[in-house]
Design a protein around this motif. Structure first.
Motif, PDB file in Angstrom:
ATOM      1  N   PHE A   1      18.869  11.173  -7.048  1.00  0.00           N
ATOM      2  CA  PHE A   1      17.746  11.580  -6.199  1.00  0.00           C
ATOM      3  C   PHE A   1      17.394  10.502  -5.175  1.00  0.00           C
ATOM      4  CE2 PHE A   1      13.202  11.997  -5.239  1.00  0.00           C
ATOM      5  CZ  PHE A   1      13.105  13.346  -4.927  1.00  0.00           C
ATOM      6  N   TYR A   2      17.495   9.231  -5.543  1.00  0.00           N
ATOM      7  CA  TYR A   2      17.028   8.143  -4.677  1.00  0.00           C
ATOM      8  C   TYR A   2      18.096   7.602  -3.733  1.00  0.00           C
ATOM      9  CZ  TYR A   2      12.746   8.206  -7.387  1.00  0.00           C
ATOM     10  OH  TYR A   2      11.558   8.597  -7.969  1.00  0.00           O
ATOM     11  N   GLU A   3      19.244   8.255  -3.637  1.00  0.00           N
ATOM     12  CA  GLU A   3      20.259   7.818  -2.686  1.00  0.00           C
ATOM     13  C   GLU A   3      19.731   7.976  -1.263  1.00  0.00           C
ATOM     14  OE1 GLU A   3      23.903   9.847  -3.390  1.00  0.00           O
ATOM     15  OE2 GLU A   3      24.076   9.172  -5.473  1.00  0.00           O
ATOM     16  N   GLY A   4      19.805   6.903  -0.480  1.00  0.00           N
ATOM     17  CA  GLY A   4      19.294   6.922   0.891  1.00  0.00           C
ATOM     18  C   GLY A   4      17.872   6.442   1.028  1.00  0.00           C
ATOM     19  N   VAL A   5      17.233   6.061  -0.085  1.00  0.00           N
ATOM     20  CA  VAL A   5      15.855   5.555  -0.038  1.00  0.00           C
ATOM     21  C   VAL A   5      15.884   4.041   0.164  1.00  0.00           C
ATOM     22  CG1 VAL A   5      13.685   5.333  -1.301  1.00  0.00           C
ATOM     23  CG2 VAL A   5      15.063   7.406  -1.538  1.00  0.00           C
ATOM     24  N   HIS A   6      15.045   3.544   1.068  1.00  0.00           N
ATOM     25  CA  HIS A   6      14.996   2.111   1.358  1.00  0.00           C
ATOM     26  C   HIS A   6      13.596   1.572   1.084  1.00  0.00           C
ATOM     27  CE1 HIS A   6      18.774   3.005   3.301  1.00  0.00           C
ATOM     28  NE2 HIS A   6      18.179   3.774   4.189  1.00  0.00           N
ATOM     29  N   GLU A   7      13.527   0.310   0.726  1.00  0.00           N
ATOM     30  CA  GLU A   7      12.234  -0.342   0.544  1.00  0.00           C
ATOM     31  C   GLU A   7      11.599  -0.622   1.910  1.00  0.00           C
ATOM     32  OE1 GLU A   7      10.794  -0.800  -2.410  1.00  0.00           O
ATOM     33  OE2 GLU A   7      12.529   0.134  -3.359  1.00  0.00           O
ATOM     34  N   VAL A   8      10.281  -0.716   1.943  1.00  0.00           N
ATOM     35  CA  VAL A   8       9.549  -0.960   3.191  1.00  0.00           C
ATOM     36  C   VAL A   8       9.735  -2.421   3.604  1.00  0.00           C
ATOM     37  CG1 VAL A   8       7.303  -0.875   4.323  1.00  0.00           C
ATOM     38  CG2 VAL A   8       7.854   0.772   2.508  1.00  0.00           C
ATOM     39  N   PRO A   9      10.132  -2.690   4.855  1.00  0.00           N
ATOM     40  CA  PRO A   9      10.241  -4.090   5.308  1.00  0.00           C
ATOM     41  C   PRO A   9       8.909  -4.824   5.147  1.00  0.00           C
ATOM     42  CG  PRO A   9      11.221  -2.581   6.904  1.00  0.00           C
ATOM     43  CD  PRO A   9      10.503  -1.725   5.903  1.00  0.00           C
ATOM     44  N   ASP A  10       8.995  -6.107   4.863  1.00  0.00           N
ATOM     45  CA  ASP A  10       7.789  -6.884   4.580  1.00  0.00           C
ATOM     46  C   ASP A  10       6.796  -6.883   5.741  1.00  0.00           C
ATOM     47  OD1 ASP A  10       8.683  -7.480   2.064  1.00  0.00           O
ATOM     48  OD2 ASP A  10       9.499  -9.448   2.602  1.00  0.00           O
ATOM     49  N   ASP A  11       7.303  -6.977   6.993  1.00  0.00           N
ATOM     50  CA  ASP A  11       6.380  -7.051   8.116  1.00  0.00           C
ATOM     51  C   ASP A  11       5.618  -5.735   8.287  1.00  0.00           C
ATOM     52  OD1 ASP A  11       8.704  -5.723   8.843  1.00  0.00           O
ATOM     53  OD2 ASP A  11       8.653  -6.414  10.927  1.00  0.00           O
ATOM     54  N   LEU A  12       6.299  -4.614   8.058  1.00  0.00           N
ATOM     55  CA  LEU A  12       5.629  -3.325   8.164  1.00  0.00           C
ATOM     56  C   LEU A  12       4.672  -3.116   6.994  1.00  0.00           C
ATOM     57  CD1 LEU A  12       5.475  -0.827   9.938  1.00  0.00           C
ATOM     58  CD2 LEU A  12       7.337   0.177   8.604  1.00  0.00           C
ATOM     59  N   LEU A  13       5.063  -3.584   5.822  1.00  0.00           N
ATOM     60  CA  LEU A  13       4.198  -3.466   4.654  1.00  0.00           C
ATOM     61  C   LEU A  13       2.900  -4.243   4.858  1.00  0.00           C
ATOM     62  CD1 LEU A  13       4.037  -2.246   1.833  1.00  0.00           C
ATOM     63  CD2 LEU A  13       5.092  -4.337   0.947  1.00  0.00           C
ATOM     64  N   ARG A  14       2.973  -5.394   5.493  1.00  0.00           N
ATOM     65  CA  ARG A  14       1.755  -6.173   5.766  1.00  0.00           C
ATOM     66  C   ARG A  14       0.838  -5.422   6.721  1.00  0.00           C
ATOM     67  NH1 ARG A  14       5.431 -10.531   5.487  1.00  0.00           N
ATOM     68  NH2 ARG A  14       5.820 -10.430   7.735  1.00  0.00           N
ATOM     69  N   GLN A  15       1.418  -4.749   7.735  1.00  0.00           N
ATOM     70  CA  GLN A  15       0.593  -3.939   8.632  1.00  0.00           C
ATOM     71  C   GLN A  15      -0.126  -2.837   7.872  1.00  0.00           C
ATOM     72  OE1 GLN A  15       1.441  -2.341  12.460  1.00  0.00           O
ATOM     73  NE2 GLN A  15       3.040  -3.842  12.901  1.00  0.00           N
ATOM     74  N   TRP A  16       0.597  -2.184   6.987  1.00  0.00           N
ATOM     75  CA  TRP A  16      -0.003  -1.103   6.209  1.00  0.00           C
ATOM     76  C   TRP A  16      -1.140  -1.626   5.333  1.00  0.00           C
ATOM     77  CZ3 TRP A  16       4.742   2.117   4.082  1.00  0.00           C
ATOM     78  CH2 TRP A  16       5.433   2.656   5.169  1.00  0.00           C
ATOM     79  N   GLU A  17      -0.929  -2.780   4.723  1.00  0.00           N
ATOM     80  CA  GLU A  17      -1.943  -3.339   3.834  1.00  0.00           C
ATOM     81  C   GLU A  17      -3.212  -3.716   4.576  1.00  0.00           C
ATOM     82  OE1 GLU A  17       0.269  -6.533   2.170  1.00  0.00           O
ATOM     83  OE2 GLU A  17       1.174  -5.304   0.559  1.00  0.00           O
ATOM     84  N   ASN A  18      -3.089  -3.996   5.884  1.00  0.00           N
ATOM     85  CA  ASN A  18      -4.251  -4.382   6.692  1.00  0.00           C
ATOM     86  C   ASN A  18      -4.706  -3.265   7.630  1.00  0.00           C
ATOM     87  OD1 ASN A  18      -4.331  -7.077   5.674  1.00  0.00           O
ATOM     88  ND2 ASN A  18      -2.577  -7.583   6.968  1.00  0.00           N
ATOM     89  N   SER A  19      -4.336  -2.036   7.321  1.00  0.00           N
ATOM     90  CA  SER A  19      -4.615  -0.924   8.220  1.00  0.00           C
ATOM     91  C   SER A  19      -6.005  -0.334   8.062  1.00  0.00           C
ATOM     92  CB  SER A  19      -3.580   0.189   7.991  1.00  0.00           C
ATOM     93  OG  SER A  19      -3.743   0.760   6.700  1.00  0.00           O
ATOM     94  N   GLY A  20      -6.732  -0.737   7.045  1.00  0.00           N
ATOM     95  CA  GLY A  20      -8.053  -0.160   6.804  1.00  0.00           C
ATOM     96  C   GLY A  20      -8.033   1.028   5.869  1.00  0.00           C
ATOM     97  N   PHE A  21      -6.873   1.351   5.302  1.00  0.00           N
ATOM     98  CA  PHE A  21      -6.780   2.466   4.361  1.00  0.00           C
ATOM     99  C   PHE A  21      -7.614   2.172   3.125  1.00  0.00           C
ATOM    100  CE2 PHE A  21      -4.628   4.302   0.599  1.00  0.00           C
ATOM    101  CZ  PHE A  21      -4.722   5.646   0.912  1.00  0.00           C
ATOM    102  N   ASP A  22      -8.473   3.109   2.750  1.00  0.00           N
ATOM    103  CA  ASP A  22      -9.372   2.960   1.605  1.00  0.00           C
ATOM    104  C   ASP A  22      -8.827   3.781   0.445  1.00  0.00           C
ATOM    105  OD1 ASP A  22     -11.472   3.110  -0.265  1.00  0.00           O
ATOM    106  OD2 ASP A  22     -12.981   2.859   1.305  1.00  0.00           O
ATOM    107  N   GLU A  23      -8.170   3.120  -0.489  1.00  0.00           N
ATOM    108  CA  GLU A  23      -7.549   3.825  -1.614  1.00  0.00           C
ATOM    109  C   GLU A  23      -8.590   4.534  -2.467  1.00  0.00           C
ATOM    110  OE1 GLU A  23      -4.101   2.735  -4.711  1.00  0.00           O
ATOM    111  OE2 GLU A  23      -5.957   1.621  -5.069  1.00  0.00           O
ATOM    112  N   ASP A  24      -9.718   3.876  -2.744  1.00  0.00           N
ATOM    113  CA  ASP A  24     -10.742   4.493  -3.593  1.00  0.00           C
ATOM    114  C   ASP A  24     -11.265   5.783  -2.964  1.00  0.00           C
ATOM    115  OD1 ASP A  24     -10.521   2.553  -5.531  1.00  0.00           O
ATOM    116  OD2 ASP A  24     -12.158   1.330  -4.735  1.00  0.00           O
ATOM    117  N   GLU A  25     -11.554   5.744  -1.662  1.00  0.00           N
ATOM    118  CA  GLU A  25     -12.063   6.945  -0.993  1.00  0.00           C
ATOM    119  C   GLU A  25     -10.999   8.037  -0.967  1.00  0.00           C
ATOM    120  OE1 GLU A  25     -13.975   8.393   3.291  1.00  0.00           O
ATOM    121  OE2 GLU A  25     -13.630   6.261   2.899  1.00  0.00           O
ATOM    122  N   TYR A  26      -9.767   7.637  -0.722  1.00  0.00           N
ATOM    123  CA  TYR A  26      -8.659   8.594  -0.696  1.00  0.00           C
ATOM    124  C   TYR A  26      -8.558   9.340  -2.022  1.00  0.00           C
ATOM    125  CZ  TYR A  26      -3.689  10.015  -0.753  1.00  0.00           C
ATOM    126  OH  TYR A  26      -2.506  10.703  -0.867  1.00  0.00           O
TER     127      TYR A  26
END
Length: 462
Positions: free
Chosen positions: A254-279
């Motif tokens: 099932f996971y063939e072709g799946v890639h991990e998120v690059p570190d620089d993009l992951l840092r952007q996501w972590e600082n994007s303001g996404f509120d996990e609790d509210e979600y």
């Protein structure tokens, strides 16, 4: 040309822009219901007339379904500017259940809420309000300068909410006319309120439906309970085998072709303001229930899924019927990421089920369902950083590249058929209730969306 003059024109013309949007929202262009075929024609006609008022060479193009709208405006003479293709859709979802609406879905209203003023009505966010942000930015440019900053092709679809059956044939037949340097799509949302966002990747989709057949007919559970194969129990066992105890999909390969998120993009996501609790709490959850080892955001944007969307069989009426049903049914969808192959994944899923069938059980597959790969945007192109800066300037907050959990097949079609990279910028919010009763679009999203597109056009053509 002063960008400030265009932005000032947008602000001064906002009441008229709101009136135009309200007029478009009053047209009940529900594409999936044949009873609304005429309103879909009316919406296309409205857009053609509006584009023509900007000086576009615009036409309604008939298809086997609802019409497309195509318009062209040339850029300034003597300047080497890009050719941009802007896509949106004028059709909307059905309004059912109507009794859950607090207002008439096709009599849009401005309403005051604790979070600011909103436009309430079907299509306000998905996608008429978003579509008109770009059109109004072009209108202001034309009013101030007498021209647009570059050559623009407008491409509006009327079947996005009903599977786009006419889209691919139309694009293939008109590929030469629709080709451009970059496609712009405004059918997305911001990762958090006030955080401008550019989608860097979209998940793909595989749809499946299967029926498990058991006995020749429904059986009396007293006469056959025990020795009989029960398709409902069989299908439940198969569904349980789709995941392991960590939430990981247990289908081999099932996971063939799946890639991990690059570190620089992951840092952007972590600082994007996404509120996990509210979600989570907004839909009644206290914790995430997906794949162990990945954050909620990564699970939503960058990991594949296998979800059971429907499961039924046996007696569904009032009271009890002591029956062992002859068959049971299941609907499944998989969200794809990275380089996952929809056709290969379908074969793996079917093999997983067929290898685990109990003797006397038979599986029947629906062969009429489709699939599409994930789309990954080429954010290394300089236009993406230019647009990110433009959005940051308008919202006074650093714009971010984000993933999207949903699927927008048009981005893949643009790449496959026209060879076009797509840039997806939208101003919807997660609480806009798209596809649901009481859909809304924030007035701030509309006004700042128009201003944002003016800034993006300036950056891309400056």
């Amino acid at each position: 040309m002063s960008l400030d003059a265009v932005l000032a024109r947008i602000d001064s013309d906002m009441p008229q822009a709101m009136d135009r949007l309200m007029e478009l929202l009053r047209i009940p262009s529900i594409s999936t219901d044949p009873a609304y075929a005429k309103p879909c024609q009316e919406a296309a006609d409205w857009l053609v007339a509006d584009l023509q008022s900007l000086g576009a060479r615009a036409e309604k193009r008939l298809t086997s379904g609802h019409p497309m709208v195509v318009g062209h405006i040339d850029g300034p003479e003597g300047k080497d500017t890009p050719h941009l293709l802007f896509y949106g859709h004028y059709d909307v979802q059905p309004v059912d259940p109507l009794d859950l609406w607090h207002t008439d879905p096709f009599q849009p209203e401005l309403q005051d809420t604790p979070k600011g003023q909103v436009i309430r009505g079907r299509g306000s966010s998905d996608d008429k309000g978003q579509l008109m942000t770009f059109v109004e930015a072009c209108r202001a440019y034309k009013a101030v300068t007498g021209t647009l900053p570059c050559r623009i092709t407008f491409f509006f679809e009327g079947e996005e909410e009903s599977g786009s059956p006419s889209l691919v044939p139309f694009m293939e037949e008109n590929a030469a006319e629709l080709k451009a340097d970059l496609a712009l799509i405004c059918d997305t949302s911001m990762v958090a309120p006030g955080v401008p966002s550019i989608a860097s990747q979209l998940r793909g989709m595989v749809k499946e439906e299967f029926t498990i057949h058991g006995p020749r007919i429904d059986l009396h559970s007293g006469h056959y309970g025990g020795p009989a194969l029960n398709p409902l129990r069989e299908i439940s066992r198969l569904i349980a085998s789709f995941h392991d105890d960590t939430g990981r999909v247990a289908v081999e390969g099932f996971y063939e072709g799946v890639h991990e998120v690059p570190d620089d993009l992951l840092r952007q996501w972590e600082n994007s303001g996404f509120d996990e609790d509210e979600y989570l709490t907004s839909v009644g959850f206290t914790e995430p229930h997906g794949e162990d080892g990945y954050s909620t955001l990564v699970q939503q944007w960058a990991r594949p899924t296998l979800e059971v969307n429907g499961l039924w069989g046996g007696y569904q009426g009032v009271g009890t019927k002591t029956v062992i049903p002859a068959e049971a049914h299941c609907k499944v969808t998989c969200r794809l990421v990275g380089d996952m192959d929809p056709d290969a994944l379908r074969r793996k899923l079917r093999k997983h089920v067929e290898d685990r069938l109990t003797p006397d059980a038979r599986v029947e597959w629906n062969d009429d369902l489709d699939g599409s790969p994930a789309a990954v945007m080429n954010i290394a192109r300089p236009e993406f950083e230019a647009a990110r800066q433009a959005l940051s300037d308008e919202w006074n907050r650093e714009a971010v590249f984000v993933g999207m959990g949903g699927s927008i097949p048009i981005a893949g079609f643009f790449k496959e058929i026209l060879g076009l990279d797509s840039m997806l910028i939208g101003f919807a919010n997660e609480d806009d209730a798209i596809h649901s009763p009481n859909e809304k679009y924030n007035v701030e999203s509309f006004q700042k969306g128009v201003r944002s597109w003016a800034r993006v056009l300036d950056e891309l053509t400056g």
